[in-house]
Structures are given as C-alpha cells and as structure tokens.
Design a protein around this motif. Structure first.
Motif, mmCIF file in Angstrom:
data_model
loop_
_atom_site.group_PDB
_atom_site.id
_atom_site.type_symbol
_atom_site.label_atom_id
_atom_site.label_comp_id
_atom_site.label_asym_id
_atom_site.label_seq_id
_atom_site.Cartn_x
_atom_site.Cartn_y
_atom_site.Cartn_z
ATOM 1 N N PRO A 17 0.720 -1.212 -0.033
ATOM 2 C CA PRO A 17 -0.172 -0.074 -0.166
ATOM 3 C C PRO A 17 0.806 1.206 0.215
ATOM 4 N N PHE A 18 0.321 2.162 -0.533
ATOM 5 C CA PHE A 18 1.045 3.464 -0.710
ATOM 6 C C PHE A 18 2.392 3.662 -1.285
ATOM 7 N N LEU A 19 2.898 2.454 -1.971
ATOM 8 C CA LEU A 19 4.002 2.590 -2.834
ATOM 9 C C LEU A 19 3.765 2.966 -4.007
ATOM 10 N N GLU A 20 4.714 4.167 -4.840
ATOM 11 C CA GLU A 20 4.374 4.654 -5.811
ATOM 12 C C GLU A 20 4.415 3.766 -6.959
ATOM 13 N N SER A 21 4.803 2.609 -7.070
ATOM 14 C CA SER A 21 4.771 1.562 -8.214
ATOM 15 C C SER A 21 3.675 0.445 -7.769
ATOM 16 N N ASN A 22 2.912 0.881 -6.902
ATOM 17 C CA ASN A 22 1.795 -0.034 -6.378
ATOM 18 C C ASN A 22 1.361 -0.946 -7.498
ATOM 19 N N VAL A 23 1.345 -2.334 -7.141
ATOM 20 C CA VAL A 23 1.017 -3.461 -8.303
ATOM 21 C C VAL A 23 -0.619 -3.714 -7.897
ATOM 22 N N ASP A 24 -1.187 -3.794 -8.847
ATOM 23 C CA ASP A 24 -2.561 -4.408 -8.883
ATOM 24 C C ASP A 24 -2.749 -5.323 -9.888
ATOM 25 N N ILE A 25 -2.519 -6.591 -9.528
ATOM 26 C CA ILE A 25 -2.856 -7.759 -10.549
ATOM 27 C C ILE A 25 -4.163 -8.162 -10.343
ATOM 28 N N ARG A 26 -4.929 -8.411 -11.169
ATOM 29 C CA ARG A 26 -6.439 -8.709 -10.852
ATOM 30 C C ARG A 26 -6.844 -10.191 -11.651
ATOM 31 N N SER A 27 -7.589 -10.890 -10.993
ATOM 32 C CA SER A 27 -7.895 -12.388 -11.527
ATOM 33 C C SER A 27 -9.449 -12.346 -11.518
ATOM 34 N N ALA A 28 -9.947 -13.236 -12.195
ATOM 35 C CA ALA A 28 -11.425 -13.699 -11.921
ATOM 36 C C ALA A 28 -11.156 -14.494 -10.853
ATOM 37 N N VAL A 29 -12.189 -14.523 -9.772
ATOM 38 C CA VAL A 29 -12.336 -15.352 -8.613
ATOM 39 C C VAL A 29 -13.423 -16.161 -8.763
ATOM 40 N N ARG A 30 -13.642 -17.610 -8.526
ATOM 41 C CA ARG A 30 -14.707 -18.348 -8.643
ATOM 42 C C ARG A 30 -14.879 -19.126 -7.115
ATOM 43 N N LEU A 31 -16.073 -18.785 -6.737
ATOM 44 C CA LEU A 31 -16.529 -19.322 -5.478
ATOM 45 C C LEU A 31 -16.974 -20.900 -5.867
ATOM 46 N N LEU A 32 -16.046 -21.448 -5.286
ATOM 47 C CA LEU A 32 -16.515 -23.334 -5.732
ATOM 48 C C LEU A 32 -17.545 -23.882 -5.007
ATOM 49 N N ASP A 33 -17.883 -23.183 -4.001
ATOM 50 C CA ASP A 33 -18.740 -24.050 -2.941
ATOM 51 C C ASP A 33 -20.339 -23.082 -3.109
#
Length: 176
Positions: A17-33
């Motif tokens: 958090p709050f780092l200039e080069s903040n990485v935000d990798i995103r993915s679909a998440v599936r709730l299996l149950d």
C-alpha cells in the motif's frame, strides 16, 4: 532482518500500500462452494496479492477470522488463501468465509485453494478510497519475482537501514 536487534516482526508483500509503483494484479475469482454470483456481484477482477508470514502483523492488518499465512503453507502443503474484509463484505455476505474454496488464476496458473483466514482491508492508493477486495496467496505457494519487505521495530527505523542492507547483501550482493 528478523534477527537484527530491535526488529519485532518482518514480512513481505507483492503489492505494498501507498508505494508509488503499487502493483494491482487482478484475476477472476470463482467461489467453488457457492452458486454463481448474483447480477452486479462482479468477481471478474479481484486484486491478487502475494504475502509472507509476518506481513499482516507488521502492517497492523490483523486476522479477524481464521488464521494468517504461516510457515506451514509451503509449496507442497494444501493450497490456501486469505481474503480481505472488503472481499467478504462484497462477495460473501452472510456466508462464513473460512473453509470456502476459491479458484484464481495467478500468472497463468489456475489454482484452487481454501480460504483459511480473513484480514482487515487496506487502502492502497488514497485514504479516501474504498479498500480493495483482495485475495492473498502465500509466497511459498506462489513465488513471484519481487516483493517489498516491511518490518516492525522497537527502535527508530532509520537506525536499521545500514544493518538491514548488510544483512540482505550477505545473502545476495546484487540486491539493491
């Protein structure tokens, strides 16, 4: 680093958090149950983060249910994840998150894992933004190329800069 005098806890994370080069990798998440999400409940772009044991303690992002990432969550252990309170509040309303199974894609690899804990949500860019819906993967199960190290200390942090550099360079002299 953890062995330096005055260091109380150490952890590492991919998206600090709050780092200039903040990485935000995103993915679909599936709730299996669970049945497919209701209209408007978008699980197609959830923030994925990678962390080590100690990160949540250092950052004050306490575990509110279940447990944290632990050393036992190694490469050969059952796959686990933590989720943020924001994730639970947005996508698991009224459902006990601990024990639920999810499926995520991290760097092209599809992984099914059990939610073993819920941690306080963090803001990453601005204090007036809503916290991210996040899924945290253990570093030992999902190694990535670079992490940011954080430490909680009982001494002024600036007094540990040089000793910390020397400790890192003793392991890898090419680190900057």
């Amino acid at each position: 680093i953890a062995q330096l005098p005055g260091v109380q806890a150490v952890g590492m994370v991919r998206a600090m958090p709050f780092l200039e080069s903040n990485v935000d990798i995103r993915s679909a998440v599936r709730l299996l149950d669970q049945p497919p999400p209701a209209a408007g409940d978008d699980l197609s772009a959830i923030s994925l983060n990678v962390a080590t044991p100690g990160y949540f303690q250092v950052m004050g992002l306490g575990v509110v249910r279940g447990r944290s990432i632990e050393p036992r969550d190694g490469a050969d252990a059952p796959k686990v994840v933590l989720v943020s309170e924001a994730f639970v509040n947005r996508h698991l309303r009224g459902i006990e998150p601990v024990g639920q199974r999810v499926e995520v894609r991290h760097f092209g690899r599809l992984t099914q894992a059990e939610i073993v804990g819920v941690v306080r949500a963090a803001r990453h860019v601005r204090l007036d933004e809503a916290p991210r819906s996040e899924v945290f993967l253990p570093f030992a199960q999902h190694p990535v190329g670079s992490l940011t190290m954080v430490a909680r200390t009982s001494v002024p942090p600036e007094t540990l800069i040089e000793p910390a550099k020397l400790a890192v360079w003793s392991v890898d002299p090419l680190q900057s």
